[in-house]
Design an enzyme around this catalytic site. Structure first.
Site, mmCIF file in Angstrom:
data_model
loop_
_atom_site.group_PDB
_atom_site.id
_atom_site.type_symbol
_atom_site.label_atom_id
_atom_site.label_comp_id
_atom_site.label_asym_id
_atom_site.label_seq_id
_atom_site.Cartn_x
_atom_site.Cartn_y
_atom_site.Cartn_z
ATOM 1 N N ARG A 66 -14.548 3.160 9.904
ATOM 2 C CA ARG A 66 -14.054 1.917 10.537
ATOM 3 C C ARG A 66 -12.902 2.142 11.009
ATOM 4 O O ARG A 66 -11.836 2.741 10.309
ATOM 5 C CB ARG A 66 -14.471 0.673 9.714
ATOM 6 N N TRP A 98 -9.289 1.588 11.977
ATOM 7 C CA TRP A 98 -8.072 0.679 11.292
ATOM 8 C C TRP A 98 -6.966 0.290 12.453
ATOM 9 O O TRP A 98 -6.496 -0.649 12.687
ATOM 10 C CB TRP A 98 -7.144 1.881 10.329
ATOM 11 N N THR A 112 0.769 -1.376 0.001
ATOM 12 C CA THR A 112 -0.065 -0.036 0.046
ATOM 13 C C THR A 112 0.939 1.177 0.032
ATOM 14 O O THR A 112 0.552 2.023 -0.790
ATOM 15 C CB THR A 112 -0.913 -0.024 1.418
ATOM 16 N N ASP A 171 -8.160 3.199 -0.685
ATOM 17 C CA ASP A 171 -7.067 3.877 -0.081
ATOM 18 C C ASP A 171 -6.612 5.064 -0.952
ATOM 19 O O ASP A 171 -5.241 5.129 -1.033
ATOM 20 C CB ASP A 171 -5.928 2.981 0.193
ATOM 21 N N GLN A 176 -5.660 -1.912 -3.193
ATOM 22 C CA GLN A 176 -5.040 -0.580 -2.498
ATOM 23 C C GLN A 176 -4.371 0.008 -3.402
ATOM 24 O O GLN A 176 -3.466 -0.637 -4.044
ATOM 25 C CB GLN A 176 -4.240 -0.938 -1.204
ATOM 26 N N ASP A 223 -12.104 2.604 2.706
ATOM 27 C CA ASP A 223 -11.024 3.258 3.259
ATOM 28 C C ASP A 223 -10.124 4.478 2.487
ATOM 29 O O ASP A 223 -9.064 4.396 2.803
ATOM 30 C CB ASP A 223 -10.170 2.259 3.987
#
Length: 582
Positions: free
Chosen positions: A490, A492, A359, A411, A388, A434
């Protein structure tokens, strides 16, 4: 395959809609055109083979806002006479409209002996200049007369070879010894534009004096840096090298255009308000200092203190993996409309050693230098929905993004450093899962947050003991039609923090709002809160029990969230640098 095809069709449709809206918006804004007519010292040049030659008119767009359009018709080898006889002037004057400007600069080639170009100052040269002025005015345009830039001639008596604009190969012939005094080679051709301007009441810019003073001050050695002095085997276009005392290189054109713009701003107040000065300009068409953004970043002096280095990125898509290292402090990147920084890395893509990038390794842009500022730039990861894939990796402290776009899927925006404070104003951020994530303290003010699929808007990993994580003020959360089940966040990491203040939430936001990432214990440590959410996705009574509804904003003022120990306040001070004591 069918889903991918459908996705591509939808993406093309969205892009087309955006372009139409953008075009309509720009079309409503009046644009003033500056037409330029003249010779090779003003003209646009081919950039094939690394050709470093530039006319000062070629780089002029980097000195004006986008409310001004530069239409440069200057051409190599043309005089005031041949520009007319070849039909070039007819083409220009047919396009001039009321309020446009015509910048007129001839002289170099009017001096030539051949009958197709030669004119006489005080006679035919003046007559041609009068024609340009009168016909421009007849169309409602505004003519501006310039005389010729200086030839680099430190020889007396006048060196006939230099006066003929000869381009020489280094070492092919011994040249006259240069002194320290710069001598004129244009004679009465310099006075004709001045005289016609006075006679007809036209603005006159004395480019010869401007450039004479510059070249004389630099002297015979340093002044070569302005002109086409190229060592052998350095540029593919000139394998044998080049010595040219008339024509400008990139540095010379940018320097002289900057001085010309200063004079234009003083003499023409109406244009002064459109002038902008940047330390560097990046342009794919050769109108800047560099072709790539990374070249411009690399040119910034390391740890240049107490002042910003400003870099204009002209319109274009720049596919490069951009790194702004920690030593390149205080940089401002300003984009023209349509300036896109993009790359196509993703976590499972292989690096040169055959390993997955991961990532962190997938990002299109890395920002490590403190006090970075970006305005009107798109940061994109173009790899698509492949897992990602980071568009922008921000590790620096005191980073300010204004009117920027962050495009990607999973991401998209990585707020990486635990010690970083970041401020996003009037930005657009899109993604799926995310797509805003990381450890940093980050404020999003009046931003559009767009979900492209079901997923999670944020995934903060705030450290235990940190006072703030993500705070969204007056943002608008929107989504594609197929995105119907989206969570605000959420965690991480267990102590994640995210607060949404006065945000408009679309119907894609689930009533429960918040997710614990499948770990019940996270509910005891996260801080998830809202204040006066509105819109179809605002369901305060249905929210997850471990989230909160704030009763007031005490402690959540933007300046309080970002202040840190140094009092950084971009709301009040914009991108002004602050004094940091170590």
């Amino acid at each position: 395959m069918k889903n991918m095809k459908t996705l591509r069709v939808k993406m093309v449709g969205l892009l087309a809609t955006a372009l139409i809206l953008f075009s309509a918006f720009r079309a409503d804004k009046p644009v003033i055109t500056i037409f330029m007519i003249g010779d090779s010292t003003m003209a646009n040049k081919k950039i094939d083979g690394g050709n470093p030659e530039r006319g000062w008119g070629m780089v002029l767009p980097g000195f004006f806002s986008e409310d001004i359009r530069i239409d440069n018709h200057a051409a190599n080898g043309r005089s005031s006479k041949s520009f007319i006889s070849e039909g070039r002037w007819e083409k220009v004057i047919s396009k001039v409209k009321k309020g446009d400007y015509v910048f007129i600069q001839f002289g170099h080639n009017d001096e030539k002996a051949d009958s197709t170009r030669h004119t006489d100052p005080g006679s035919t040269f003046d007559e041609n200049l009068r024609r340009y002025v009168n016909e421009t005015r007849a169309k409602g345009g505004i003519p501006v007369l310039f005389n010729s830039i200086v030839r680099r001639n430190f020889v007396q008596p006048k060196d006939d070879v230099i006066a003929k604009d000869v381009r020489r190969t280094p070492g092919e012939k011994e040249q006259p010894k240069e002194g320290t005094v710069l001598f004129d080679t244009h004679g009465a051709y310099l006075d004709a534009p001045r005289n016609v301007a006075k006679e007809l009441g036209v603005t006159f810019i004395d480019m010869n004096k401007i450039t004479h003073d510059l070249v004389q001050e630099l002297g015979p050695v340093e002044s070569k840096k302005l002109f086409m002095f190229v060592e052998p085997n350095q540029v593919p276009t000139f394998p044998k090298g080049r010595e040219d005392n008339t024509h400008l290189n990139v540095y010379g054109a940018r320097t002289i255009a900057g001085l010309a713009v200063d004079a234009i701003g003083k003499e023409i107040p109406e244009l002064a308000k459109y002038i902008r000065q940047f330390d560097y300009v990046v342009a794919q068409d050769g109108s800047g200092d560099f072709f790539t953004v990374q070249e411009a970043i690399n040119a910034v002096p390391d740890f240049r203190k107490d002042v910003r280095t400003t870099i204009l990125i002209r319109k274009g898509t720049y596919k490069e993996k951009l790194i702004i290292p920690e030593s390149k402090i205080n940089i401002s990147l300003i984009g023209e409309d349509g300036a896109i920084l993009t790359y196509d890395g993703f976590a499972n893509k292989k690096n040169v050693f055959g390993e997955n990038m991961g990532t962190s390794g997938s990002s299109s842009c890395y920002i490590y230098a403190p006090d970075f500022y970006a305005e009107n730039i798109t940061f994109e990861n173009s790899s698509g929905p492949v897992g990602q894939a980071v568009a922008c990796f921000v590790s620096a402290d005191r980073v300010y993004f204004k009117n920027c776009r962050f495009l990607g899927f999973q991401d998209t925006l990585y707020t990486y450093s635990k010690q970083s404070r970041q401020y996003y104003e009037d930005c657009y951020i899109e993604g799926t899962v995310d797509f805003i994530f990381g450890w940093s303290t980050a404020v999003f003010n009046r931003c559009y947050i767009h979900s492209k699929r079901d997923g999670y808007v944020t995934a903060p990993s705030t450290d235990k003991g940190k006072k703030y994580g993500y705070v969204f003020y007056d943002c608008k959360l929107t989504a594609e039609p197929e995105a119907t089940k989206v969570y605000l966040s959420r965690p991480w990491r267990p102590y994640a923090q995210a607060v949404f203040i006065r945000c408009e939430l679309g119907k894609h936001i689930l009533p429960i709002g918040w997710n614990n990432w499948g770990k019940k214990e996270n509910e005891k440590t996260v801080f998830y809160a809202e204040y006066e959410s509105r819109g179809e996705g605002a369901h305060p009574k249905a929210r997850a029990a471990f989230s909160q509804q704030l009763k007031n904003l005490k402690g959540y003022e933007i300046n309080a969230v970002l202040a840190g120990e140094d009092g950084w306040n971009p709301i009040e001070n914009g991108n002004k640098l602050i004094t940091v004591k170590r």
